[in-house]
Structures are given as C-alpha cells and as structure tokens.
Motif scaffolding. Structure first.
Motif, mmCIF file in Angstrom:
data_model
loop_
_atom_site.group_PDB
_atom_site.id
_atom_site.type_symbol
_atom_site.label_atom_id
_atom_site.label_comp_id
_atom_site.label_asym_id
_atom_site.label_seq_id
_atom_site.Cartn_x
_atom_site.Cartn_y
_atom_site.Cartn_z
ATOM 1 N N LYS A 90 -44.531 -8.945 -5.523
ATOM 2 C CA LYS A 90 -44.354 -7.532 -5.148
ATOM 3 C C LYS A 90 -45.670 -6.785 -4.964
ATOM 4 C CE LYS A 90 -39.967 -6.454 -7.395
ATOM 5 N NZ LYS A 90 -39.518 -6.060 -8.742
ATOM 6 N N ASN A 91 -46.758 -7.326 -5.506
ATOM 7 C CA ASN A 91 -48.036 -6.613 -5.435
ATOM 8 C C ASN A 91 -49.067 -7.274 -4.531
ATOM 9 O OD1 ASN A 91 -47.964 -4.135 -7.322
ATOM 10 N ND2 ASN A 91 -46.860 -5.741 -8.414
ATOM 11 N N LEU A 92 -48.628 -8.288 -3.794
ATOM 12 C CA LEU A 92 -49.507 -8.885 -2.788
ATOM 13 C C LEU A 92 -49.529 -7.972 -1.563
ATOM 14 C CD1 LEU A 92 -48.196 -12.566 -2.992
ATOM 15 C CD2 LEU A 92 -50.514 -11.850 -3.589
ATOM 16 N N TYR A 93 -50.540 -8.140 -0.708
ATOM 17 C CA TYR A 93 -50.531 -7.395 0.553
ATOM 18 C C TYR A 93 -49.250 -7.707 1.331
ATOM 19 C CZ TYR A 93 -55.612 -6.601 -0.009
ATOM 20 O OH TYR A 93 -56.850 -6.231 -0.451
ATOM 21 N N PHE A 129 -41.025 -12.676 11.782
ATOM 22 C CA PHE A 129 -42.369 -12.336 11.281
ATOM 23 C C PHE A 129 -43.423 -13.248 11.900
ATOM 24 C CE2 PHE A 129 -39.353 -11.064 8.024
ATOM 25 C CZ PHE A 129 -39.819 -9.819 7.607
ATOM 26 N N LEU A 130 -44.482 -12.621 12.391
ATOM 27 C CA LEU A 130 -45.612 -13.384 12.933
ATOM 28 C C LEU A 130 -46.884 -12.829 12.301
ATOM 29 C CD1 LEU A 130 -46.790 -15.383 15.110
ATOM 30 C CD2 LEU A 130 -46.930 -13.418 16.641
ATOM 31 N N THR A 131 -47.604 -13.683 11.575
ATOM 32 C CA THR A 131 -48.860 -13.231 10.970
ATOM 33 C C THR A 131 -50.026 -13.826 11.733
ATOM 34 O OG1 THR A 131 -47.841 -13.034 8.803
ATOM 35 C CG2 THR A 131 -50.227 -13.194 8.841
ATOM 36 N N LEU A 132 -50.955 -12.974 12.136
ATOM 37 C CA LEU A 132 -52.118 -13.428 12.907
ATOM 38 C C LEU A 132 -53.394 -13.132 12.127
ATOM 39 C CD1 LEU A 132 -51.028 -11.976 16.379
ATOM 40 C CD2 LEU A 132 -50.838 -14.353 15.622
ATOM 41 N N PHE A 133 -54.174 -14.177 11.880
ATOM 42 C CA PHE A 133 -55.435 -14.011 11.157
ATOM 43 C C PHE A 133 -56.487 -13.563 12.176
ATOM 44 C CE2 PHE A 133 -58.181 -16.325 7.710
ATOM 45 C CZ PHE A 133 -58.571 -15.089 7.214
ATOM 46 N N ALA A 134 -56.883 -12.311 12.082
ATOM 47 C CA ALA A 134 -57.791 -11.747 13.090
ATOM 48 C C ALA A 134 -59.228 -11.629 12.595
ATOM 49 C CB ALA A 134 -57.295 -10.372 13.522
ATOM 50 N N PHE A 135 -59.386 -11.349 11.280
ATOM 51 C CA PHE A 135 -60.752 -11.195 10.749
ATOM 52 C C PHE A 135 -60.709 -11.438 9.242
ATOM 53 C CE2 PHE A 135 -64.645 -9.051 9.449
ATOM 54 C CZ PHE A 135 -65.512 -9.329 10.501
ATOM 55 N N LEU A 170 -50.920 -8.199 10.969
ATOM 56 C CA LEU A 170 -52.270 -8.459 11.442
ATOM 57 C C LEU A 170 -53.185 -8.575 10.220
ATOM 58 C CD1 LEU A 170 -53.727 -8.682 14.168
ATOM 59 C CD2 LEU A 170 -54.403 -6.309 13.871
ATOM 60 N N ALA A 171 -53.696 -9.781 10.002
ATOM 61 C CA ALA A 171 -54.554 -10.004 8.836
ATOM 62 C C ALA A 171 -55.985 -9.623 9.202
ATOM 63 C CB ALA A 171 -54.469 -11.457 8.386
ATOM 64 N N LEU A 172 -56.398 -8.491 8.684
ATOM 65 C CA LEU A 172 -57.672 -7.884 9.072
ATOM 66 C C LEU A 172 -58.493 -7.609 7.825
ATOM 67 C CD1 LEU A 172 -58.835 -6.905 11.764
ATOM 68 C CD2 LEU A 172 -58.002 -4.641 11.200
ATOM 69 N N ASN A 173 -59.707 -8.084 7.817
ATOM 70 C CA ASN A 173 -60.495 -8.107 6.582
ATOM 71 C C ASN A 173 -59.619 -8.651 5.464
ATOM 72 O OD1 ASN A 173 -62.717 -7.858 4.934
ATOM 73 N ND2 ASN A 173 -62.299 -5.735 4.406
ATOM 74 N N TYR A 174 -58.962 -9.760 5.804
ATOM 75 C CA TYR A 174 -58.055 -10.417 4.860
ATOM 76 C C TYR A 174 -58.734 -11.638 4.244
ATOM 77 C CZ TYR A 174 -54.313 -13.075 2.814
ATOM 78 O OH TYR A 174 -53.557 -13.777 1.922
ATOM 79 N N GLY A 175 -58.592 -11.758 2.942
ATOM 80 C CA GLY A 175 -59.005 -12.963 2.226
ATOM 81 C C GLY A 175 -58.028 -13.140 1.090
ATOM 82 N N SER A 176 -57.594 -14.353 0.892
ATOM 83 C CA SER A 176 -56.589 -14.611 -0.136
ATOM 84 C C SER A 176 -57.115 -14.291 -1.535
ATOM 85 C CB SER A 176 -56.212 -16.073 -0.057
ATOM 86 O OG SER A 176 -54.898 -16.242 -0.440
ATOM 87 N N LYS A 177 -58.371 -14.606 -1.784
ATOM 88 C CA LYS A 177 -58.930 -14.357 -3.120
ATOM 89 C C LYS A 177 -59.039 -12.857 -3.373
ATOM 90 C CE LYS A 177 -61.088 -18.805 -3.722
ATOM 91 N NZ LYS A 177 -62.283 -19.569 -4.085
ATOM 92 N N ASP A 178 -59.417 -12.119 -2.349
ATOM 93 C CA ASP A 178 -59.475 -10.657 -2.450
ATOM 94 C C ASP A 178 -58.068 -10.109 -2.711
ATOM 95 O OD1 ASP A 178 -60.609 -7.884 -1.822
ATOM 96 O OD2 ASP A 178 -59.050 -8.087 -0.294
ATOM 97 N N LEU A 187 -45.764 -3.146 13.563
ATOM 98 C CA LEU A 187 -47.088 -3.665 13.230
ATOM 99 C C LEU A 187 -47.432 -3.325 11.787
ATOM 100 C CD1 LEU A 187 -49.659 -5.002 14.605
ATOM 101 C CD2 LEU A 187 -50.604 -2.702 14.544
ATOM 102 N N ARG A 188 -47.868 -4.327 11.071
ATOM 103 C CA ARG A 188 -48.330 -4.062 9.710
ATOM 104 C C ARG A 188 -49.689 -4.729 9.512
ATOM 105 N NH1 ARG A 188 -44.749 -5.325 4.464
ATOM 106 N NH2 ARG A 188 -46.440 -5.854 3.043
ATOM 107 N N ILE A 189 -50.584 -4.010 8.875
ATOM 108 C CA ILE A 189 -51.911 -4.572 8.616
ATOM 109 C C ILE A 189 -51.904 -5.155 7.207
ATOM 110 C CG2 ILE A 189 -54.397 -4.084 8.562
ATOM 111 C CD1 ILE A 189 -52.965 -3.485 11.282
ATOM 112 N N ILE A 190 -52.338 -6.388 7.065
ATOM 113 C CA ILE A 190 -52.538 -6.927 5.725
ATOM 114 C C ILE A 190 -54.024 -7.228 5.564
ATOM 115 C CG2 ILE A 190 -50.172 -7.809 5.416
ATOM 116 C CD1 ILE A 190 -51.285 -10.617 6.002
ATOM 117 N N GLY A 191 -54.552 -6.875 4.410
ATOM 118 C CA GLY A 191 -55.982 -7.065 4.198
ATOM 119 C C GLY A 191 -56.567 -5.838 3.540
ATOM 120 N N ASN A 192 -57.862 -5.879 3.343
ATOM 121 C CA ASN A 192 -58.556 -4.805 2.636
ATOM 122 C C ASN A 192 -59.040 -3.753 3.628
ATOM 123 O OD1 ASN A 192 -60.243 -3.269 1.002
ATOM 124 N ND2 ASN A 192 -60.700 -5.049 -0.282
ATOM 125 N N LYS A 193 -58.422 -2.581 3.573
ATOM 126 C CA LYS A 193 -58.736 -1.557 4.565
ATOM 127 C C LYS A 193 -60.027 -0.807 4.244
ATOM 128 C CE LYS A 193 -54.123 -0.707 6.396
ATOM 129 N NZ LYS A 193 -52.810 -0.257 5.964
#
Ligand code: IPE
Ligand code: IPE
Ligand code: MG
Length: 225
Positions: free
Chosen positions: A158-161, A50-56, A127-135, A93-99
């Motif tokens: 189980k309910n995290l991005y 697993f490789l997570t990249l903070f993109a935005f 790919l962490a895109l429009n990702y914020g931990s608080k969101d 590829l998996r997107i994590i964040g608020n789509k």
C-alpha cells in the motif's frame, strides 16, 4: 490461458540506436518515442489495463547534462502535444518515481496530465520517472515508520509508488542486456521476464505480440505445482 493485466517495459537501447545510425544518442531517444506510441496502441488492442514504461532511472542522472536535458524536454513536448489525445482515448497517466528532483515546469505539466486523465479507465500508463526500486523501498519504509503502522506485506504494498497497481505479469527489456537496473525489484517477484536483443526503436508490434502469445501459454506456478 493466462490473462494479462500489466506489462512493464525497460525501454533500453535508444542511445546505441542513434549511434548505429551514425546520428546522435538523442536522435535515438526521439526514435524511441515512435515505438512508445505503437506499443501503446497495441496494448489497448490487447485489452491490457496497465502499462508501465521505464523512462528515467534514479541512476540516469549520471549521464551528461545535455542528454538529461534533452530527455526531459522530449517528455515535456510529448505530454503537451499528446495529453488531449491520451485523454480522448480514455488513457490515465500516472507518474511513479521520486518527483522531488523534477524541475518545476515539468512537474506542473505532469501534475496537470495526471489530473486531466485521472478518471480514465481504458488503460493506465505508469510512467516511471526518476524511478529506482531502492529509492521506492526506502520511501515505503519511511512512510510506514511515519504512519506508525506495522510492517506487513499488505502495508508495504500500500505504500509503494505502485499502490493500487497489480504486479506486472510480463517484464520486457529491450537492448540486449539481461539485468533489471533497479527496476521494480519488489513487484517483479513473480513476473515472466523477456529480454529482447533488439534496441527499443527497432522493437515492433509483431515482437510485442509474440511475447504476449508466448506468455499466455506459460504455466505460472507461484510456488505451487
Ligand atoms: C534507454 O536507452 C532510455 C533511457 C535510459 C532514458 P539508453 O539511453 O540507455 O540507450 P543505450 O542503452 O545507451 O543504448
Ligand atoms: C534502464 O536503462 C533505465 C531506463 C530504460 C530508463 P539504463 O541504460 O539506464 O540501464 P543500465 O545503466 O545499462 O543498467
Ligand atoms: Mg541503456
């Protein structure tokens, strides 16, 4: 020796790199993409799953519109050009964040890229895109409430991005700042943190392997002795 399942990276310093080279911030973003490709290959070589990249980030919307537009067009172009390659290399590829805030055209490309690669098992890129931990946490607790299930550690997970993704073993942040900038606050609880002075476009495979090597020797206690 510690095994590595998951590396997460805050790819910081692109803008400064562009300016340092007497060019634009946007050129720094473009240069950063070359580092992404190198690190990707090296991650596979190291058999990391697993490789997570903070993109935005959810905060990056504060930037000038011109830079935001450029960043998203760069991603669009990258995916259109490379998704087949990624697929051939068994990369998922998996997107994590608020789509929600992503434009319809890019959203479609993202959905398609996720769909094409969904059965690949060699490496998963998050790919962490429009990702914020608080969101993410807000979304998690909203889901838990909606599903009328108990607030337990298991149900939160189980309910995290990032459901079905193990917590990062290693966090790397380039760009010479020691902060998390709202990135994976829950998941990084026991990760080893590496803050690198180099700007992301200057980060090399050698730097990456130095971190991996040093991580392998660390004694991880998880509260134990
Ligand atoms: C990180 O580089 C990439 C994104 C946030 C998209 P920056 O753009 O933050 O670069 P610096 O930190 O301003 O140099
Ligand atoms: C973090 O970098 C976000 C990404 C790398 C995508 P920032 O450059 O946005 O972080 P701050 O604002 O300096 O904390
Ligand atoms: Mg930055």
């Amino acid at each position: 020796m510690n095994q590595i399942q998951h590396v997460a990276i805050i790819m910081d310093g692109n803008g400064r790199w562009g300016l340092k080279h007497k060019k634009s911030r946007n050129l720094g973003h473009k240069a950063g993409l070359i580092t992404v490709e190198k690190i990707l290959k090296e991650t596979i070589k190291n058999k990391i799953k697993f490789l997570t990249l903070f993109a935005f980030s959810t905060e990056n919307w504060k930037r000038p519109q011109k830079e935001i537009t450029y960043l998203f067009s760069l991603l669009e172009e990258f995916l259109l050009k490379k998704i087949e390659d990624l697929n051939k290399n068994q990369i998922k590829l998996r997107i994590i964040g608020n789509k929600k805030k992503i434009g319809p055209k890019l959203k479609k490309i993202l959905q398609n890229s996720e769909k094409i690669t969904k059965n690949n098992r060699r490496l998963q890129i998050n790919l962490a895109l429009n990702y914020g931990s608080k969101d993410e946490l807000l979304n998690t607790f909203t889901l838990i409430k909606k599903k009328k299930i108990k607030i337990t550690l298991e149900n939160i997970k189980k309910n995290l991005y990032t459901h079905n993704i193990p917590d990062p073993d290693i966090l790397i942040r380039t760009g010479n700042t020691k902060r998390l900038s709202n990135f994976m606050l829950w998941q990084l609880a026991y990760s080893e943190l590496y803050f690198e002075k180099k700007l992301w476009p200057d980060f090399t495979v050698k730097d990456y392997n130095r971190i991996i090597k040093s991580f392998k020797k660390i004694k991880r206690n998880f509260g134990n002795i």
